[in-house]
Design a protein around this motif. Structure first.
Motif, PDB file in Angstrom:
ATOM      1  N   ASP A 136       0.836  -1.018  -0.240  1.00  0.00           N
ATOM      2  CA  ASP A 136       0.338  -0.188   0.047  1.00  0.00           C
ATOM      3  C   ASP A 136       0.697   1.316  -0.567  1.00  0.00           C
ATOM      4  O   ASP A 136       1.887   1.160   0.510  1.00  0.00           O
ATOM      5  CB  ASP A 136      -0.666  -0.112   1.443  1.00  0.00           C
ATOM      6  CG  ASP A 136       0.027  -0.165   2.663  1.00  0.00           C
ATOM      7  OD1 ASP A 136       0.838   0.099   2.590  1.00  0.00           O
ATOM      8  OD2 ASP A 136      -0.862  -0.084   3.121  1.00  0.00           O
ATOM      9  N   PHE A 174      -5.432  -1.257  -5.970  1.00  0.00           N
ATOM     10  CA  PHE A 174      -6.681  -1.187  -4.686  1.00  0.00           C
ATOM     11  C   PHE A 174      -6.809   0.147  -4.374  1.00  0.00           C
ATOM     12  O   PHE A 174      -7.495   0.738  -3.722  1.00  0.00           O
ATOM     13  CB  PHE A 174      -7.784  -2.084  -4.778  1.00  0.00           C
ATOM     14  CG  PHE A 174      -9.087  -2.099  -3.519  1.00  0.00           C
ATOM     15  CD1 PHE A 174      -9.784  -2.371  -4.530  1.00  0.00           C
ATOM     16  CD2 PHE A 174      -8.388  -1.598  -1.918  1.00  0.00           C
ATOM     17  CE1 PHE A 174     -11.211  -2.154  -3.962  1.00  0.00           C
ATOM     18  CE2 PHE A 174      -9.552  -2.226  -1.288  1.00  0.00           C
ATOM     19  CZ  PHE A 174     -11.076  -2.505  -1.753  1.00  0.00           C
ATOM     20  N   HIS A 175      -6.029   0.135  -3.535  1.00  0.00           N
ATOM     21  CA  HIS A 175      -5.329   0.777  -2.074  1.00  0.00           C
ATOM     22  C   HIS A 175      -5.317   2.339  -2.590  1.00  0.00           C
ATOM     23  O   HIS A 175      -5.155   3.062  -1.713  1.00  0.00           O
ATOM     24  CB  HIS A 175      -3.839   0.260  -1.840  1.00  0.00           C
ATOM     25  CG  HIS A 175      -3.999  -0.576  -0.697  1.00  0.00           C
ATOM     26  ND1 HIS A 175      -3.821  -2.086  -0.618  1.00  0.00           N
ATOM     27  CD2 HIS A 175      -3.931  -1.200   1.076  1.00  0.00           C
ATOM     28  CE1 HIS A 175      -3.510  -3.271   0.183  1.00  0.00           C
ATOM     29  NE2 HIS A 175      -4.116  -2.001   1.069  1.00  0.00           N
ATOM     30  N   ARG A 206      -8.316   3.738  -3.441  1.00  0.00           N
ATOM     31  CA  ARG A 206      -9.178   3.626  -1.754  1.00  0.00           C
ATOM     32  C   ARG A 206      -8.324   5.454  -1.287  1.00  0.00           C
ATOM     33  O   ARG A 206      -9.203   6.097  -0.939  1.00  0.00           O
ATOM     34  CB  ARG A 206      -8.731   2.804  -1.129  1.00  0.00           C
ATOM     35  CG  ARG A 206      -9.239   2.683   0.313  1.00  0.00           C
ATOM     36  CD  ARG A 206      -9.270   1.468   1.265  1.00  0.00           C
ATOM     37  NE  ARG A 206      -8.227   1.344   1.838  1.00  0.00           N
ATOM     38  CZ  ARG A 206      -7.427  -0.242   2.005  1.00  0.00           C
ATOM     39  NH1 ARG A 206      -8.602  -0.463   2.625  1.00  0.00           N
ATOM     40  NH2 ARG A 206      -6.087   0.665   2.824  1.00  0.00           N
ATOM     41  N   ASP A 207      -7.221   5.131  -1.484  1.00  0.00           N
ATOM     42  CA  ASP A 207      -6.458   6.321  -1.079  1.00  0.00           C
ATOM     43  C   ASP A 207      -7.116   8.121  -1.711  1.00  0.00           C
ATOM     44  O   ASP A 207      -7.088   8.693  -0.813  1.00  0.00           O
ATOM     45  CB  ASP A 207      -5.654   6.320  -1.287  1.00  0.00           C
ATOM     46  CG  ASP A 207      -4.782   5.616   0.471  1.00  0.00           C
ATOM     47  OD1 ASP A 207      -5.297   4.790   1.152  1.00  0.00           O
ATOM     48  OD2 ASP A 207      -3.546   5.465   0.891  1.00  0.00           O
ATOM     49  N   LYS A 244     -10.919   8.812  -1.321  1.00  0.00           N
ATOM     50  CA  LYS A 244     -10.706   8.915   0.201  1.00  0.00           C
ATOM     51  C   LYS A 244     -10.273  10.592   0.266  1.00  0.00           C
ATOM     52  O   LYS A 244     -11.346  11.494   0.915  1.00  0.00           O
ATOM     53  CB  LYS A 244     -10.632   8.418   1.417  1.00  0.00           C
ATOM     54  CG  LYS A 244     -10.468   7.166   1.988  1.00  0.00           C
ATOM     55  CD  LYS A 244      -9.676   6.652   3.088  1.00  0.00           C
ATOM     56  CE  LYS A 244     -10.505   4.883   3.442  1.00  0.00           C
ATOM     57  NZ  LYS A 244      -9.828   4.657   4.336  1.00  0.00           N
ATOM     58  N   TYR A 301     -17.254  -2.874  -1.444  1.00  0.00           N
ATOM     59  CA  TYR A 301     -15.767  -2.369  -2.116  1.00  0.00           C
ATOM     60  C   TYR A 301     -15.726  -1.870  -0.329  1.00  0.00           C
ATOM     61  O   TYR A 301     -14.347  -1.574  -0.208  1.00  0.00           O
ATOM     62  CB  TYR A 301     -15.005  -1.709  -2.782  1.00  0.00           C
ATOM     63  CG  TYR A 301     -15.758  -2.660  -4.022  1.00  0.00           C
ATOM     64  CD1 TYR A 301     -14.887  -3.828  -4.632  1.00  0.00           C
ATOM     65  CD2 TYR A 301     -16.658  -1.965  -5.153  1.00  0.00           C
ATOM     66  CE1 TYR A 301     -14.646  -4.209  -5.875  1.00  0.00           C
ATOM     67  CE2 TYR A 301     -16.904  -3.013  -6.106  1.00  0.00           C
ATOM     68  CZ  TYR A 301     -15.629  -4.049  -6.266  1.00  0.00           C
ATOM     69  OH  TYR A 301     -16.287  -4.065  -7.814  1.00  0.00           O
ATOM     70  N   PHE A 326     -15.891   3.622  -2.485  1.00  0.00           N
ATOM     71  CA  PHE A 326     -16.406   3.047  -3.487  1.00  0.00           C
ATOM     72  C   PHE A 326     -17.930   2.746  -3.071  1.00  0.00           C
ATOM     73  O   PHE A 326     -18.443   2.810  -4.128  1.00  0.00           O
ATOM     74  CB  PHE A 326     -15.381   1.914  -3.568  1.00  0.00           C
ATOM     75  CG  PHE A 326     -13.419   1.347  -3.926  1.00  0.00           C
ATOM     76  CD1 PHE A 326     -13.764   1.516  -5.263  1.00  0.00           C
ATOM     77  CD2 PHE A 326     -13.203   0.993  -2.689  1.00  0.00           C
ATOM     78  CE1 PHE A 326     -11.785   1.912  -5.028  1.00  0.00           C
ATOM     79  CE2 PHE A 326     -12.098   1.112  -3.075  1.00  0.00           C
ATOM     80  CZ  PHE A 326     -11.457   1.336  -4.891  1.00  0.00           C
ATOM     81  N   ARG A 375     -11.827   5.030 -11.779  1.00  0.00           N
ATOM     82  CA  ARG A 375     -12.046   3.489 -11.063  1.00  0.00           C
ATOM     83  C   ARG A 375     -12.737   2.627 -12.428  1.00  0.00           C
ATOM     84  O   ARG A 375     -11.515   1.727 -12.815  1.00  0.00           O
ATOM     85  CB  ARG A 375     -13.349   3.550 -11.001  1.00  0.00           C
ATOM     86  CG  ARG A 375     -13.251   3.584  -9.345  1.00  0.00           C
ATOM     87  CD  ARG A 375     -14.800   3.948  -8.051  1.00  0.00           C
ATOM     88  NE  ARG A 375     -15.063   2.243  -8.374  1.00  0.00           N
ATOM     89  CZ  ARG A 375     -16.389   2.182  -7.827  1.00  0.00           C
ATOM     90  NH1 ARG A 375     -17.327   3.283  -7.175  1.00  0.00           N
ATOM     91  NH2 ARG A 375     -16.681   0.779  -7.589  1.00  0.00           N
ATOM     92  N   LEU A 403     -14.736  -7.098  -2.647  1.00  0.00           N
ATOM     93  CA  LEU A 403     -12.999  -6.955  -2.577  1.00  0.00           C
ATOM     94  C   LEU A 403     -12.709  -7.710  -2.396  1.00  0.00           C
ATOM     95  O   LEU A 403     -10.968  -8.518  -2.788  1.00  0.00           O
ATOM     96  CB  LEU A 403     -13.072  -6.817  -0.636  1.00  0.00           C
ATOM     97  CG  LEU A 403     -14.130  -5.587  -0.456  1.00  0.00           C
ATOM     98  CD1 LEU A 403     -13.346  -5.696   0.865  1.00  0.00           C
ATOM     99  CD2 LEU A 403     -13.099  -4.268  -0.684  1.00  0.00           C
ATOM    100  N   THR A 452      -2.981  -5.879  -7.742  1.00  0.00           N
ATOM    101  CA  THR A 452      -3.911  -5.381  -6.272  1.00  0.00           C
ATOM    102  C   THR A 452      -3.106  -6.312  -5.235  1.00  0.00           C
ATOM    103  O   THR A 452      -2.236  -7.099  -5.167  1.00  0.00           O
ATOM    104  CB  THR A 452      -4.946  -5.803  -6.286  1.00  0.00           C
ATOM    105  OG1 THR A 452      -5.506  -7.371  -6.305  1.00  0.00           O
ATOM    106  CG2 THR A 452      -5.898  -5.323  -7.215  1.00  0.00           C
TER     107      THR A 452
END
Length: 543
Positions: A166, A189-190, A193-194, A197, A279, A283, A353, A367, A437
């Motif tokens: 990550d 994926f990480h 996600r970051d 956010k 997810y 997501f 995405r 996931l 991932t």
């Protein structure tokens, strides 16, 4: 399987050596020549860690086999199982390394799970062989703690072909320090996600605060419970009512309209909070779906109010309660601007995405999504187009959060994209495709949390992380036939292997955290005290 044997209460007799002993001997594993102890040990270990049974279930299974052990003995045998598995893994390390090198090397996936003030459990796994290679409990995910862990991996298995992990600062620094010559990749994926956010969380927090201010979920849930109690006594069953609503057919008793409408609409709004593809945030945005359903509902409320039966005052009062709750939330000055901002930010994030071809909206893998097999250069090109859009679109170019996303892409772009890696092996050239991932470890940690919750009913892993042995993740390898062959090395079963280890008197260090990192009794609460400096000053002043 446990070797069949006879027993009277807690006195066991081995069918091979006819030795009789009390179950307390199992706890100490005294009878080294006796298969009974090793059969019970392996049975307990597999039941606890592979089948994820709780201690009482294991106790009942043993009792059926004429073995009467208390809960503490079973827990102790589970710890022994992990300890001996760790020793066996350590013995097999040179053979594991040789097998991976014959396959062209290994791709190291790194991840850690932690909770509150519990130590972080870090695991290193080879995605090519699917072998868990090493585990460790670290006081935190700072680089000074991760570096010794990575050095141990380098000592045992050499330099990896590539590393996947990550975006944590500590792990980035540690990998650069220990494996400077290995290719280094960020888990897609990480990364997503970051980035999500950064882009969505500030506005999502505004919406969350607004809904909490009005206690929207609590009030809607209370309304649902209230109406259910009033609907249950009616002769028309709930299932029949649901069918009528679904088919838009008129109710035989129109006096039920206010109650049925209130119940179904309140449930519908609440169900919006359950929507998502599995997810997690960002997501899935359940609060946004909930809010959007409120906006849809308020458009229909005037028509529904006009159609309420005039004589049903009780039902109408309940329906008006729903109306007031919806209006209170929607007319909050924070609500609609937050929803509108979230909509365009989510559309922008979903476009990224799509460009990265992973964790796609309406995906069915949750996931477990590893992303599509689309060529990496096409993905890279799509992300480049997205990045240019952040500069050319005036709205995005002037938005601080969009600029933050652009900075993330610029910073980590080189670690996101890779072509197939060509390597030379003893059997010739080979092509390796690194996974995009780190889900292989994410899935493992999620499974551990899920099974722990199933066994204990406790959703918090804090206590578990504090007490579990660091090498517990090695159990995952036992489902891999190639690993088991390497581990046994001529022995036919784990029972035989563990007995051999015992006879050789091998030891394994099972400490979770170095002694130098343990806190003195009573100091942990002090470390969480905001006013500690002030307290120290007062102490110094009065001393």
């Amino acid at each position: 399987m446990i070797t069949p044997f006879t027993a009277h209460e807690t006195i066991l007799e081995c069918p091979q050596c006819s030795r009789r002993f009390h179950s307390e001997a199992l706890r100490r594993l005294v009878p080294r020549c006796c298969n009974v102890a090793w059969d019970v040990l392996v049975f307990v270990g597999r039941a606890l860690f592979e089948q994820h049974q709780n201690i009482e279930q294991v106790r009942q299974e043993l009792f059926v086999r004429h073995v009467d052990l208390c809960a503490s003995e079973i827990e102790y045998l589970g710890q022994k199982f992990i300890t001996y598995l760790a020793i066996a893994h350590r013995r097999a390390t040179p053979r594991i390394n040789r097998a991976m090198q014959l396959s062209g090397g290994y791709i190291l996936h790194l991840d850690a799970t932690h909770e509150a003030d519990a130590p972080a459990l870090m695991t290193g796994l080879d995605s090519l062989s699917q072998f868990v290679l090493a585990n460790g409990k670290l006081p935190s995910e700072r680089s000074e703690y991760i570096i010794p862990f990575l050095k141990r991996l380098r000592r045992d298995y050499g330099e990896p072909i590539a590393c996947v992990h990550d975006m944590g600062t500590g792990i980035l620094k540690a990998v650069a320090a220990v494996f400077p010559n290995s290719r280094d990749f960020i888990c897609h994926f990480h990364f997503l996600r970051d980035v999500g956010k950064d882009l969505i969380e500030p506005c999502y927090s505004k919406l969350r605060s607004c809904l909490r201010t009005h206690a929207a979920t609590t009030k809607f849930s209370a309304l649902v419970r209230q109406v259910r109690q009033q609907l249950e006594p009616h002769s028309i069953g709930a299932q029949q009512l649901a069918k009528l609503i679904q088919r838009a057919e008129p109710l035989s008793d129109m006096a039920l309209l206010p109650l049925v409408s209130t119940y179904s609409l309140a449930l519908w709004c609440l169900q919006g909070k359950q929507n998502g593809d599995g997810y997690g945030f960002p997501f899935d945005r359940p609060l946004l779906e909930f809010a959007q359903r409120l906006l849809i509902l308020i458009e229909y409320l005037p028509d529904l109010v006009q159609r309420l039966p005039a004589k049903d005052r009780t039902g109408n009062r309940i329906f008006y309660k729903l109306v007031r709750q919806v209006i209170d939330v929607v007319q909050d000055p924070v609500f609609e601007p937050a929803v509108e901002e979230l909509r365009w930010r989510c559309r922008l994030f979903d476009d990224l995405r799509e460009k990265m071809r992973i964790a796609l909206p309406d995906g069915d893998k949750g996931l477990n999504d590893e992303g599509s097999s689309q060529a990496m250069d096409n993905i890279k090109k799509g992300v480049g187009q997205f990045r240019r859009r952040l500069d050319t679109n005036t709205k995005f170019a002037d938005d601080p959060l969009c600029r933050k996303v652009a900075k993330q892409i610029d910073q980590y772009g080189a670690k996101l994209f890779t072509d197939p890696i060509e390597i030379n092996t003893p059997t010739g050239a080979a092509t390796i495709y690194p996974q995009r991932t780190n889900n292989i470890l994410e899935q493992f940690f999620r499974r551990q949390r899920r099974e722990y919750r199933r066994r204990t009913g406790n959703n918090s892993m804090r206590k578990r992380l504090q007490t579990m042995l660091a090498d517990t993740p090695l159990v995952k390898n036992l489902s891999n036939p190639d690993y088991v062959d390497i581990l046994l090395h001529g022995n036919s079963t784990l029972e035989e292997l563990f007995a051999e280890i015992e006879m050789n008197g091998e030891k394994c260090d099972t400490k979770s955290v170095p002694d130098t990192e343990r806190l003195l009794p009573g100091f942990r609460p002090l470390s969480n005290l905001p006013s500690l400096p002030e307290q120290i000053v007062r102490l110094a002043t009065t001393g």
